[in-house]
Design an enzyme around this catalytic site. Structure first.
Site, PDB file in Angstrom:
ATOM      1  N   GLU A   1      -3.849 -10.610  -0.757  1.00  0.00           N
ATOM      2  CA  GLU A   1      -4.850 -10.304   0.595  1.00  0.00           C
ATOM      3  C   GLU A   1      -6.921 -10.873   0.198  1.00  0.00           C
ATOM      4  O   GLU A   1      -6.800 -10.502  -0.807  1.00  0.00           O
ATOM      5  CB  GLU A   1      -5.240  -8.969   1.326  1.00  0.00           C
TER       6      GLU A   1
ATOM      7  N   GLU B   1       0.287  -1.228  -0.161  1.00  0.00           N
ATOM      8  CA  GLU B   1       0.094   0.189  -0.610  1.00  0.00           C
ATOM      9  C   GLU B   1       0.945   1.219  -0.237  1.00  0.00           C
ATOM     10  O   GLU B   1       0.640   2.199   1.420  1.00  0.00           O
ATOM     11  CB  GLU B   1      -1.039  -0.227   0.951  1.00  0.00           C
TER      12      GLU B   1
END
Ligand code: IPT
Length: 982
Positions: free
Chosen positions: A489, A405
């Protein structure tokens, strides 16, 4: 372009990063007690253990941990730092052995310090370090003197590094990994890389040595392979080919001891032969399409934080293996170096992630994101270099992840280029490379099925609307579609759930282009804390006085911080099992292994109404990809079933030749019905004569005005009627990206798109489902039945439903039929439809015939199986950091409750659906408690008899409950026989 100036990492005495190997050169561990001062906090003076975080244990004068997810805990103003910057001085002295002073170099290695350190030796500055979870070495040869040397390490919590370390975890300052003083003798090995490969066709292994030293010649021995070669110089390092090696894989992690030596030093390492590549968009390992059934793993411990403890990590990895996990993403930084040794040894494919996350910049629209600002590039390159160099010898590492991220930008591309150039045999991954510019696997987070479908469509956007990937050009989309697809994820395991594991697995298993996935995440990070009344509890964001925090989001693992496994983990193990049982008239055991035979123990049993009548066991070897049939003499018992349900259950376990910790662990269980229950014989209800105020049906007493139960045998019951409410789960409270409530495709978003729409819990509360009340009941009497009709609604809103209770007496037992009919106000989704009975406080236990023994919901019932199960009330609900709905059992045929001091209750389902839960707290009490220790002293034992229950989903971060698992208002009916237990 900005005029941003970011001070570059300091290299004055820094040593070029190298591989971690075992050496025979002298090393001195400086772990242990150090003098400690926290600047500005004289009460904190004393000593401290290294490694540790100075804010653990919590609640001392040394400060506390703080939890934020993406928001930075400091102003986003790089390179500036807050005036208030907790800074600690660690001091100790060390006597350098005389033998070290006669030649060679002396290095001070620190494996992990959060977040910045200045190092002084004998009062003179040696240098500084950044990269909290990255290894760093300083050459202090010219600073040490004979005899005692003072080492001072000044650690500050905030640094420019903080802007690169915004992972979703606790901020935990301190020297939290090992400190080692290392002697590097003359002619020692500066770096050793035995870069291995495996050729599946020929069965040969290959070693490409890349050794750095001033001490040529170098000898390389691998005794088990008969390798003993000498390289005369750097240019003489020829590739060594080893015929007939056993390849390394998760299924059979074959390792070979290698010794590399010069005249000055000998190092040892354990190497494995394996190759990974991408062929036609498929991730290939050792010649076969690989499936990663992985979890995201953080370094976390409820008392020690990110401090490594080998016994603890071993038991964690063993727990993973026992639950069919075969891969780990080291979210979101390199773990302690030993973890990779252990992953090699146990057999896990590892995606090794760099210590990089700049997520907080998203909240300022990525302005000044270090991933794209040239001034930050030296830092990002330094980080990937430290990551790759340390762990490059590990067979388990199949890919380098640039970080998590961190938006997009040139510096990420530069990191990828560096990693590929240095290590062309491993694959580079980074989730936000939406245009597939520099990565070899197309990674995504929390994709909904629609997302996956979009990627695999022939053309059109590769993601649903709103996801940044949907903005890529056609050419970029084509490039992305040529890569393996990998959710790095998915399945957010927060609270009760996650729902949908089996559904995802079906999609992943069916598509060779999907390389598997990494569930988020393995273990909760909750930290042990002490409440004002002295009780210890597992703390989350906000429990340590943080002004800015992200609450319970830190507790989203399959395993609780203190080691309690969730139903989600059991469900995962069953869903992804690599060896699977099924029934087609015989037991069929099929292996999804890619490489190796599997030795398994198979047991089967046939149960009539939950009682085993026939059992058998056998041990088998199944070849990779093969299957074996085991005949079971099922027909022998069917004759005696007498209208009772008959089930066959087949279980596959690790056999006796497995290591002790794995032996006997369940791999997979299959069940099949052999005979359904016969129809319940129609019996004539007893004629009712002149029913009065309190009614009696068998042993059940019923209020003559409302139809509510007032007692069963000698037991007083407080019948609270219909409830639609469940204490919201973390997923019910979530604003995850995908929102099926709207029934509009444009609202079905990919993850990472931010908060979308109200949470389910918000909608339920707005509709008043937490506060429904009954109307005055109407009663009508028939010859053999009394019927009570009640409407239920919330103040200010249209009525939600009508509940009709029909009471009869059949064979001296009470028969209750409940009919639920939605009314004008019924809309959207309901959490549950249940009948809430408050029983006296007692040590209740439940035994039931139905799905169990663990909780089950419509999208989490793969592991639950039909049987006669028994649990105490305490066991019916697993420990939860944050109280919420859980512990629901579905498909219940019969239920018996017992308590030592009371007469028990028997319930038999005659028709319709029945689920139940039993807990010392009501849904309302669970709703308002933030922690288990905040729950009130129980005032009742709450039995919920559910006609229907909404699914779980994963919306705490990912997609909502799929439409097929929604509870939409509809007509529901259940018929039960109720009585005091016989
Ligand atoms: C995703 C993060 O990568 C991970 O670190 C964790 O925070 C997870 O969410 C939630 O627990 S980022 C999310 C915005 C998709």
């Amino acid at each position: 372009m900005t005029d941003l100036h970011i001070p570059a990492p300091e290299y004055t005495r820094a040593v070029r990063p190298s591989a971690r190997v075992e050496t025979d050169a002298d090393e001195l561990s400086l772990n242990g007690e150090w003098g400690f001062r926290l600047r500005g906090v004289p009460e904190a003076d004393g000593t401290i253990a290294v490694p540790s975080h100075w804010v653990l244990p919590t609640g001392t004068v040394r400060g506390n941990p703080a939890y934020t997810n993406l928001v930075f805990p400091i102003p986003v103003d790089p390179p500036h730092l807050p005036q208030e910057n907790p800074t600690a001085e660690y001091a100790r002295s060390v006597v350098i052995p005389d033998s070290w002073l006669v030649g060679g170099r002396i290095l001070l290695r620190t494996d992990g310090i959060e977040s910045h350190a200045e190092v002084f030796v004998g009062g003179r500055r040696a240098g500084s370090r950044l990269g909290s979870r990255l290894v760093h070495e300083l050459d202090i040869t010219d600073l040490v003197t004979p005899g005692e040397n003072e080492i001072l390490i000044v650690v500050s919590q905030w640094s420019v590094g903080t802007y690169l370390e915004d992972q979703d975890q606790w901020w935990l300052p301190g020297i939290f990994r090992d400190v080692t003083l290392r002697h590097r003798p003359v002619g020692s090995l500066d770096d050793v890389w035995l870069d291995t490969a495996f050729d599946a066709e020929s069965g040969t292994g290959e070693i490409r040595p890349d050794i750095r030293t001033d001490g040529w010649p170098v000898r390389m021995q691998i005794p088990e392979c008969g390798v003993d070669v000498v390289f005369a110089s750097a240019d003489d390092q020829a590739v060594v080919v080893v015929p007939d090696v056993r390849p390394w894989s998760d299924e059979s992690p074959a390792l070979y001891d290698a010794i590399v030596s010069t005249a000055g030093e000998s190092v040892s390492l354990r190497i494995g032969f394996r190759s990974v590549s991408v062929v036609d968009g498929v991730l290939i390992a050792n010649g076969r399409p690989l499936k990663l059934r992985g979890v995201n793993r953080h370094e976390t411990h409820p008392d020690r934080g990110r401090v490594f403890d080998e016994a603890f990590v071993r038991s964690d990895l063993e727990l993973m293996k026992r639950h069919n996990v075969n891969a780990i993403r080291t979210a979101h930084y390199p773990p302690h170096p030993r973890v990779l040794d252990l992953a090699d040894e146990y057999g896990f494919w590892v995606m090794l992630e760099c210590d990089l996350e700049t997520h907080g910049f998203e909240l300022i629209d990525w302005r000044g994101n270090p991933s794209d600002e040239p001034a930050w590039q030296p830092h990002l390159l330094d980080r990937i270099e430290r990551t790759v160099e340390r762990d490059k010898n590990h067979a388990c590492v199949f890919s380098w992840s640039l970080g998590n991220e961190s938006g997009r930008g040139r510096n990420l591309a530069a990191m990828a280029a560096w990693a590929r150039d240095r290590d062309e045999r491993r694959l580079v991954v980074y989730e936000s490379d939406h245009a597939a510019e520099y990565t070899q696997i197309y990674a995504r987070m929390y994709p909904a099925f629609e997302e996956i479908d979009a990627f695999f469509a022939e053309s059109g956007p590769i993601a649903v609307a709103h996801h940044p990937s949907s903005e890529v050009t056609d050419d970029e989309a084509r490039r992305a579609r040529a890569l393996p697809y990998l959710p790095i994820e998915y399945l957010h395991a927060m609270g009760t759930g996650p729902g949908g594991i089996a559904d995802y697995e079906r999609i992943i298993a069916a598509n060779p282009r999907i390389a598997g996935g990494f569930l988020w995440e393995w273990r909760d990070h909750a930290l042990r804390a002490t409440a004002t009344d002295g009780q210890t509890f597992l703390g989350y964001g906000g429990d340590f006085g943080e002004i800015l925090h992200d609450g319970t989001f830190i507790a989203d693992g399959l395993v609780s911080a203190d080691g309690v496994i969730s139903t989600g983990l059991v469900e995962w193990a069953q869903s992804v099992a690599p060896i699977r049982a099924s029934w087609d008239g015989a037991a069929v055991i099929a292996s999804r292994h890619l490489f190796c035979d599997a030795r398994v123990a198979v047991t089967w049993r046939i149960e009539v109404a939950g009682e085993a009548v026939l059992e058998g066991a056998t041990n088998l070897t199944i070849s990779a990809g093969g299957s074996v049939r085991v005949d079971v003499p099922a027909s022998d018992v069917l004759g005696g079933a007498d209208g009772r349900e008959v089930w066959v259950t087949v279980e596959v376990r690790h056999a006796d030749d497995a290591p002790e910790w794995l032996r006997g662990a369940l791999i997979h269980r299959a069940q099949a019905p052999l005979a359904a229950a016969g129809a319940v014989a129609e019996r004539t209800p007893t004629a009712l004569s002149a029913p009065g105020g309190e009614l009696r049906f068998g042993t059940v007493r019923v209020d003559g005005e409302t139809g509510a139960i007032t007692g069963i045998g000698g037991l007083a019951v407080n019948d609270l009627g219909v409830t639609l409410w469940r204490a919201p789960t973390d997923n019910d409270l979530g604003h995850g990206a995908l929102d099926y409530w709207q029934d509009r495709p444009e609202d079905t978003l990919g993850a990472g798109a931010g908060r979308r729409g109200a949470s389910s819990a918000e909608r339920w509360t707005e509709a008043g489902l937490d506060r429904i009340v009954p109307s005055k009941t109407t009663r009508s009497d028939a010859a053999d039945a009394v019927v009570f009709t009640t409407r239920w609604g919330a103040a200010g809103a249209e009525p939600l439903l009508e509940c009709v209770r029909t009471w009869q007496e059949v064979d001296s037992r009470a028969r209750l039929r409940v009919d639920i009919r939605p009314l004008a106000g019924a809309a959207g989704i309901w959490p549950r439809v249940g009948i809430h009975l408050a029983l006296p406080v007692a040590d209740w236990s439940a035994s039931w015939f139905g799905l169990g023994p663990e909780e089950s919901y419509s999208d989490m019932r793969e592991a639950a199986y039909v049987g006669l199960h028994e649990r105490s009330m305490a066991e019916l609900v697993r420990a939860q950091v944050h109280p919420q709905e859980s512990g629901h059992r579905s498909d219940v045929r019969t239920l018996t409750l017992r308590a030592p001091e009371f007469e028990g209750v028997d319930i038999a389902r005659i028709a319709g659906e029945l689920g139940f839960s039993l807990r010392p707290w009501s849904p309302a009490e669970l709703t308002v408690a933030g922690h288990p220790h905040e729950l009130p002293e129980p005032s009742a034992s709450h039995l919920l008899l559910d006609l229907a229950m909404h699914g779980l989903g994963s919306r705490s971060c990912g997609p909502d409950v799929r439409p097929e698992h929604h509870l939409r208002p509809c007509e529901l009916t259940v018929t039960l026989d109720v009585g005091a237990s016989s």
